[in-house]
Design a protein around this motif. Structure first.
Motif, PDB file in Angstrom:
ATOM      1  N   TRP A 199     -40.360 -12.826  25.811  1.00 19.72           N
ATOM      2  CA  TRP A 199     -41.639 -13.470  26.285  1.00 19.72           C
ATOM      3  C   TRP A 199     -41.382 -14.639  27.018  1.00 19.72           C
ATOM      4  O   TRP A 199     -42.066 -15.179  27.889  1.00 19.72           O
ATOM      5  N   ASP A 232     -40.232  -7.183  21.151  1.00 21.90           N
ATOM      6  CA  ASP A 232     -40.897  -8.347  21.373  1.00 21.90           C
ATOM      7  C   ASP A 232     -42.443  -8.022  21.244  1.00 21.90           C
ATOM      8  O   ASP A 232     -43.240  -7.645  21.803  1.00 21.90           O
ATOM      9  N   GLY A 281     -51.523 -18.042  23.358  1.00 12.12           N
ATOM     10  CA  GLY A 281     -52.015 -16.624  22.740  1.00 12.12           C
ATOM     11  C   GLY A 281     -53.541 -16.339  23.072  1.00 12.12           C
ATOM     12  O   GLY A 281     -54.262 -15.693  22.236  1.00 12.12           O
ATOM     13  N   ARG A 289     -49.139 -18.693  26.864  1.00 14.59           N
ATOM     14  CA  ARG A 289     -48.267 -19.489  25.869  1.00 14.59           C
ATOM     15  C   ARG A 289     -49.063 -19.790  24.743  1.00 14.59           C
ATOM     16  O   ARG A 289     -48.677 -19.595  23.489  1.00 14.59           O
ATOM     17  N   ARG A 330     -47.849  -6.650  21.875  1.00 18.25           N
ATOM     18  CA  ARG A 330     -49.235  -6.970  22.012  1.00 18.25           C
ATOM     19  C   ARG A 330     -49.940  -7.052  23.126  1.00 18.25           C
ATOM     20  O   ARG A 330     -51.262  -6.571  23.522  1.00 18.25           O
ATOM     21  N   LEU A 331     -49.396  -7.592  24.224  1.00 18.04           N
ATOM     22  CA  LEU A 331     -50.009  -7.927  25.530  1.00 18.04           C
ATOM     23  C   LEU A 331     -50.178  -6.304  26.223  1.00 18.04           C
ATOM     24  O   LEU A 331     -51.451  -6.088  26.865  1.00 18.04           O
ATOM     25  N   LYS A 391     -44.796 -10.274  20.989  1.00 15.26           N
ATOM     26  CA  LYS A 391     -45.879 -10.814  22.188  1.00 15.26           C
ATOM     27  C   LYS A 391     -45.932 -10.022  23.239  1.00 15.26           C
ATOM     28  O   LYS A 391     -47.240  -9.573  23.621  1.00 15.26           O
TER      29      LYS A 391
END
Length: 536
Positions: free
Chosen positions: A35, A210, A89, A87, A215-216, A212
């Motif tokens: 990230w 990772d 979210g 950063r 999820r992205l 994050k």
């Protein structure tokens, strides 16, 4: 146009080399801390430079903003806002704007193209900058589509080399043998629109855990489509047009390559090999041993994105052709089952054909076949299909149709020349391309002549030649021109066989195989802190 600084590019290249080396040296390595690299300001600046350099920079997404509009508003403020949203979210991808692109040569058939917003394109490019080196180390050499340094011509040349007939000396004399007897021409129904998100993310998480970043990626897959002012949810597929979509499609479709790992890229068994030459020798040895000693069927794929061909070879013997045919039919059914179970994709029953190698196989706009030549004997070749030449002739005629006579010849040629130049550049490696180029040039010449004759009905040909014609000193052939603009002559396009040495190695795939020092603390700014779980 915005251009990233040398310091930013050097930093990204250094991080990509670390990621690629770590991924290549250890195929079980799982990256847990990416990230910090994705949201780094230097990565975002390089991502924007990539978006600004694409041809689609003038195209807006659902928010109506183009690259020029972002630059006018202020690039630093735009990138700071994107980084802050990531950063904190708070970043949420917007739906892609759907545009239907007509398929060439197929009237009333269209290919859906999704156009993300500039902000989404920048974030996708930033994610790809970090993920591409990781998965590029895993991709098999039989995959050529949407990969740095590879192209369609390399895939065609690889297929041609695999099909080269072999001269084998026997007691009765020299015998011609085909290394592969049958081929499976794969065609997946709506591949990019129907890839199962769960199956895709399972393959992504094998390398990247990772939370994050994952999820992205899921957020981009589920962003939806805006078509004719209506929002459509996207429960499957990777929309064509996104920067990240080709990489995700390759990750998913690697399931095809992995099925034939023993005969294509067996670097893991029995021991892990890092030298690419040794891996290739092991693959060739596996093919020879399976055909001669074990009596097994050999299967070798060549894939360009969702377009692939699987070559089938049976052990030598009187029933070799029949055995290869039965194996090809069985493999077609087995491959269809694997794609359905892992990615929820279906092979088209009508277009997925099992073809003998002596018949034309359609692949990347070419006909590939093993054929006897009067001059060279048995050989494998890639030729230009007749329907492709006919389609170009029809496009040239339509380009000079009757309703275009009120336009100057220069404007017609300005639109025609890029099409002729691109068509000839794509087919310049095909067998007999020079002869076809000369015939098409003649067609263009006569089409322009008829168009000029109809445009200037009351002017005789001598005056037309004086106004639009020219020829080299001492030459006999008249050529057309309007001012300084002349038709592009395909016959002068250099025709030669494609060479695999022309493929470029990605910059991040450095020759050094030394693994970077592992950081046990897994700091967010490092090149991917990781753990090594067991993979089932």
């Amino acid at each position: 146009m915005y251009v990233a600084s040398n310091s930013d590019r050097s930093w990204l290249l250094s991080e990509q080399r670390k990621l690629y080396a770590r991924s290549y040296e250890n195929p079980d390595y799982v990256f847990c801390k990416l990230w910090g690299l994705v949201t780094d300001a230097r990565n975002l600046r390089i991502a924007f430079a990539r978006v600004a350099g694409n041809r689609g920079r003038r195209t807006a997404g659902v928010d109506g903003f183009t690259v020029n509009a972002v630059l006018a508003k202020g690039l630093d403020a735009f990138l700071d806002e994107v980084r802050k949203e990531l950063r904190e979210g708070a970043f949420r991808p917007s739906p892609v704007r759907r545009v239907l692109i007509p398929k060439p040569g197929q009237p009333w058939k269209f290919r859906p193209l999704g156009i993300p917003t500039v902000k989404d394109r920048v974030v996708q490019a930033a994610v790809k900058n970090i993920m591409e080196p990781i998965f590029e180390a895993d991709f098999f050499p039989c995959s050529y589509g949407f990969r740095p340094g590879r192209n369609a011509h390399a895939a065609l040349e690889e297929l041609r080399k695999l099909l080269l007939p072999q001269h084998v000396k026997t007691e009765a004399g020299t015998e011609i043998r085909f290394p592969y007897q049958w081929a499976i021409e794969g065609d997946i129904k709506g591949c990019f629109d129907n890839i199962d998100h769960h199956g895709l993310m399972e393959r992504v998480r094998r390398r990247v855990q990772d939370a994050k970043v994952n999820r992205l990626i899921v957020a981009f897959l589920k962003a939806g489509v805006m078509a004719e002012q209506q929002f459509l949810r996207s429960s499957t597929g990777t929309p064509q047009g996104g920067i990240l979509s080709p990489l995700l499609a390759n990750i998913a479709l690697s399931v095809i390559d992995e099925r034939y790992e023993r005969h294509v890229w067996p670097r893991r068994a029995p021991t892990l090999l890092h030298d690419k030459r040794k891996v290739q020798l092991r693959a060739v040895g596996n093919r020879s041993n399976d055909k001669r000693r074990a009596g097994n069927v050999v299967l070798v794929p060549v894939r360009y994105a969702d377009d692939f061909i699987v070559l089938v070879s049976a052990p030598n013997g009187p029933a070799q052709h029949e055995l290869a045919h039965e194996a090809a039919l069985a493999e077609k059914a087995a491959l269809a089952k694997v794609l359905k179970e892992t990615l929820n994709l279906e092979l088209s029953e009508e277009k997925t054909a099992v073809t003998p190698v002596t018949s034309p196989m359609r692949f990347l706009g070419h006909h590939v076949r093993v054929q006897r030549s009067p001059m060279y004997g048995w050989c494998s070749k890639c030729v230009i299909p007749k329907e492709r030449s006919k389609r170009l002739r029809a496009m040239v005629r339509d380009h000079f149709s009757g309703d275009t006579r009120n336009v100057s010849l220069k404007k017609r040629l300005d639109l025609l020349n890029p099409m002729l130049r691109g068509w000839s550049a794509y087919y310049r490696h095909a067998w007999g391309a020079k002869r076809i180029f000369a015939a098409l040039d003649s067609h263009v010449w006569w089409t322009i002549r008829r168009w000029l004759r109809a445009k200037h009905e009351k002017v005789n040909m001598r005056r037309l030649y004086a106004r639009y014609g020219w020829r080299k000193p001492g030459g006999r052939t008249w050529r057309w021109r309007d001012g300084d603009t002349v038709p592009f002559e395909m016959v002068f396009q250099r025709v030669e066989r494609y060479r695999h040495a022309w493929m470029k190695t990605p910059d991040f795939a450095s020759t050094s195989r030394e693994s970077p020092v592992h950081n046990e603390r897994c700091t967010p700014g490092s090149a991917g802190g990781a753990r090594k779980p067991t993979r089932g």
